[in-house]
Design a protein around this motif. Structure first.
Motif, PDB file in Angstrom:
ATOM      1  N   MET A  91       0.829  -1.205   0.000  1.00  0.00           N
ATOM      2  CA  MET A  91       0.000   0.000   0.000  1.00  0.00           C
ATOM      3  C   MET A  91       0.871   1.265   0.000  1.00  0.00           C
ATOM      4  O   MET A  91       0.561   2.247  -0.676  1.00  0.00           O
ATOM      5  N   ALA A  92       1.980   1.210   0.756  1.00  0.00           N
ATOM      6  CA  ALA A  92       2.871   2.372   0.825  1.00  0.00           C
ATOM      7  C   ALA A  92       3.575   2.634  -0.504  1.00  0.00           C
ATOM      8  O   ALA A  92       3.987   3.763  -0.788  1.00  0.00           O
ATOM      9  N   ALA A  93       3.706   1.584  -1.314  1.00  0.00           N
ATOM     10  CA  ALA A  93       4.413   1.727  -2.592  1.00  0.00           C
ATOM     11  C   ALA A  93       3.501   2.168  -3.729  1.00  0.00           C
ATOM     12  O   ALA A  93       3.986   2.434  -4.839  1.00  0.00           O
ATOM     13  N   ILE A  94       2.203   2.253  -3.490  1.00  0.00           N
ATOM     14  CA  ILE A  94       1.254   2.631  -4.550  1.00  0.00           C
ATOM     15  C   ILE A  94       1.590   3.978  -5.191  1.00  0.00           C
ATOM     16  O   ILE A  94       1.539   4.115  -6.425  1.00  0.00           O
ATOM     17  N   PRO A  95       1.944   5.032  -4.406  1.00  0.00           N
ATOM     18  CA  PRO A  95       2.284   6.312  -5.048  1.00  0.00           C
ATOM     19  C   PRO A  95       3.457   6.212  -6.017  1.00  0.00           C
ATOM     20  O   PRO A  95       3.555   7.005  -6.963  1.00  0.00           O
ATOM     21  N   TYR A  96       4.354   5.246  -5.825  1.00  0.00           N
ATOM     22  CA  TYR A  96       5.497   5.073  -6.713  1.00  0.00           C
ATOM     23  C   TYR A  96       5.119   4.238  -7.943  1.00  0.00           C
ATOM     24  O   TYR A  96       5.681   4.438  -9.023  1.00  0.00           O
ATOM     25  N   MET A  97       4.173   3.326  -7.771  1.00  0.00           N
ATOM     26  CA  MET A  97       3.769   2.464  -8.874  1.00  0.00           C
ATOM     27  C   MET A  97       2.876   3.199  -9.865  1.00  0.00           C
ATOM     28  O   MET A  97       2.934   2.957 -11.067  1.00  0.00           O
TER      29      MET A  97
ATOM     30  N   PRO B 136       1.908   7.134  -9.941  1.00  0.00           N
ATOM     31  CA  PRO B 136       1.861   8.519  -9.431  1.00  0.00           C
ATOM     32  C   PRO B 136       0.670   9.313  -9.960  1.00  0.00           C
ATOM     33  O   PRO B 136       0.285  10.318  -9.357  1.00  0.00           O
ATOM     34  N   THR B 137       0.103   8.899 -11.092  1.00  0.00           N
ATOM     35  CA  THR B 137      -1.004   9.652 -11.687  1.00  0.00           C
ATOM     36  C   THR B 137      -2.348   9.330 -11.031  1.00  0.00           C
ATOM     37  O   THR B 137      -3.341   9.995 -11.302  1.00  0.00           O
ATOM     38  N   GLU B 138      -2.376   8.306 -10.184  1.00  0.00           N
ATOM     39  CA  GLU B 138      -3.615   7.937  -9.507  1.00  0.00           C
ATOM     40  C   GLU B 138      -4.063   9.084  -8.605  1.00  0.00           C
ATOM     41  O   GLU B 138      -3.296   9.585  -7.774  1.00  0.00           O
ATOM     42  N   PRO B 139      -5.336   9.550  -8.748  1.00  0.00           N
ATOM     43  CA  PRO B 139      -5.808  10.702  -7.959  1.00  0.00           C
ATOM     44  C   PRO B 139      -5.702  10.497  -6.452  1.00  0.00           C
ATOM     45  O   PRO B 139      -5.425  11.440  -5.711  1.00  0.00           O
ATOM     46  N   ASP B 140      -5.945   9.258  -5.985  1.00  0.00           N
ATOM     47  CA  ASP B 140      -5.924   8.985  -4.547  1.00  0.00           C
ATOM     48  C   ASP B 140      -4.581   8.451  -4.058  1.00  0.00           C
ATOM     49  O   ASP B 140      -4.465   8.003  -2.914  1.00  0.00           O
TER      50      ASP B 140
ATOM     51  N   LEU C 145      -3.043   9.656  -0.714  1.00  0.00           N
ATOM     52  CA  LEU C 145      -3.573   9.151   0.557  1.00  0.00           C
ATOM     53  C   LEU C 145      -2.688   8.044   1.129  1.00  0.00           C
ATOM     54  O   LEU C 145      -2.521   7.930   2.345  1.00  0.00           O
ATOM     55  N   PHE C 146      -2.110   7.238   0.244  1.00  0.00           N
ATOM     56  CA  PHE C 146      -1.296   6.112   0.695  1.00  0.00           C
ATOM     57  C   PHE C 146       0.093   6.545   1.168  1.00  0.00           C
ATOM     58  O   PHE C 146       0.880   5.701   1.591  1.00  0.00           O
ATOM     59  N   SER C 147       0.365   7.833   1.077  1.00  0.00           N
ATOM     60  CA  SER C 147       1.609   8.358   1.616  1.00  0.00           C
ATOM     61  C   SER C 147       1.421   8.904   3.027  1.00  0.00           C
ATOM     62  O   SER C 147       2.378   9.367   3.655  1.00  0.00           O
ATOM     63  N   GLN C 148       0.179   8.862   3.513  1.00  0.00           N
ATOM     64  CA  GLN C 148      -0.133   9.375   4.841  1.00  0.00           C
ATOM     65  C   GLN C 148      -0.251   8.214   5.830  1.00  0.00           C
ATOM     66  O   GLN C 148      -1.007   7.277   5.600  1.00  0.00           O
ATOM     67  N   TYR C 149       0.485   8.286   6.914  1.00  0.00           N
ATOM     68  CA  TYR C 149       0.527   7.199   7.881  1.00  0.00           C
ATOM     69  C   TYR C 149      -0.842   6.863   8.499  1.00  0.00           C
ATOM     70  O   TYR C 149      -1.182   5.682   8.615  1.00  0.00           O
ATOM     71  N   PRO C 150      -1.650   7.843   8.910  1.00  0.00           N
ATOM     72  CA  PRO C 150      -2.950   7.500   9.499  1.00  0.00           C
ATOM     73  C   PRO C 150      -3.828   6.684   8.556  1.00  0.00           C
ATOM     74  O   PRO C 150      -4.449   5.688   8.969  1.00  0.00           O
TER      75      PRO C 150
END
Length: 235
Positions: free
Chosen positions: A35-41, A43-47, A50-55
């Protein structure tokens, strides 16, 4: 009560549940990193942010873990209660010179304690490993603080209690029908509903408190009804 719980531990093997808990912990740790790696896989995903935020990340992991342990709780309840009070086993169990209510309470306390304690331990280890690696080699862009850690632990504790309570409610459905499949299906349905409600406001304590309160009331009513049913059973 302590002696009855110790007797249940001797009569029932917990090793399969230990293995299930271990597998769940390893799976949840991998899931959290994924889940934490989703922003790297993507980056164009609108959400993706959110997966870069710990809470948010810890909340999603806790909810998935809660769903798994609520089903595990239903499986244990089926083995410890539903099967024990069905068929010829019930005749032997009800003939014991011990209060029926105490026997049932011991079984339910064992299932609840194992579920809540197992998830709390499993989740705490997963969070400790993840936060340790984040402090050394951060993946998320969010800032790791003591407040985030304590908030995550508090959310984990609430989810652990919820998993145990949902197991009790699922047991009530299964016990009425004397059916293991009904118990497990009820836990799946309950976990789905609760996860959907909490996911709408992750780490929002008032929402979690409301869900915990309602679930606690339903579990209390279920326990009272279960005790009444067992007390009225004929040998």
């Amino acid at each position: 009560m302590r002696n009855l719980i110790a007797l249940e531990l001797k009569r029932n093997r917990l090793r399969p549940y230990h293995i299930a808990t271990l597998i769940c912990g390893v799976t949840m740790l991998g899931f959290q990193y994924l889940m934490a790696a989703i922003p790297y896989m993507d980056p164009t995903e609108p959400d993706a942010e959110l997966f870069s935020q710990y809470p948010f990340l810890m909340g999603i992991t806790c909810l998935v873990c809660m769903a798994i342990f609520s089903i595990l709780s239903a499986v244990m309840a089926s083995r410890f209660v539903v099967e024990e009070y069905s068929g010829k086993r019930a005749i032997l169990l009800l003939s014991y010179p011990i209060s029926r209510k105490k026997v049932l309470c011991a079984k339910m306390m064992l299932v609840f304690a194992y579920t809540a304690g197992g998830m709390l331990l499993c989740g705490a280890v997963v969070q400790a490993v993840f936060f340790l690696t984040e402090s050394l080699f951060p993946i998320c862009s969010d800032h790791l603080t003591i407040k985030v850690v304590l908030q995550s632990l508090g959310f984990l504790f609430c989810c652990s209690v919820l998993a145990g309570l949902m197991g009790v409610i699922a047991l009530w459905f299964g016990f009425r029908k004397k059916s293991v499949p009904v118990t497990i299906v009820a836990s799946v349905v309950l976990a789905t509903i609760v996860c959907q409600i909490i996911s709408s406001a992750l780490v929002f304590l008032p929402m979690m408190g409301a869900v915990l309160g309602v679930t606690g009331i339903l579990a209390t009513l279920a326990i009272k009804n279960l005790l009444r049913q067992v007390n009225n059973m004929e040998v």
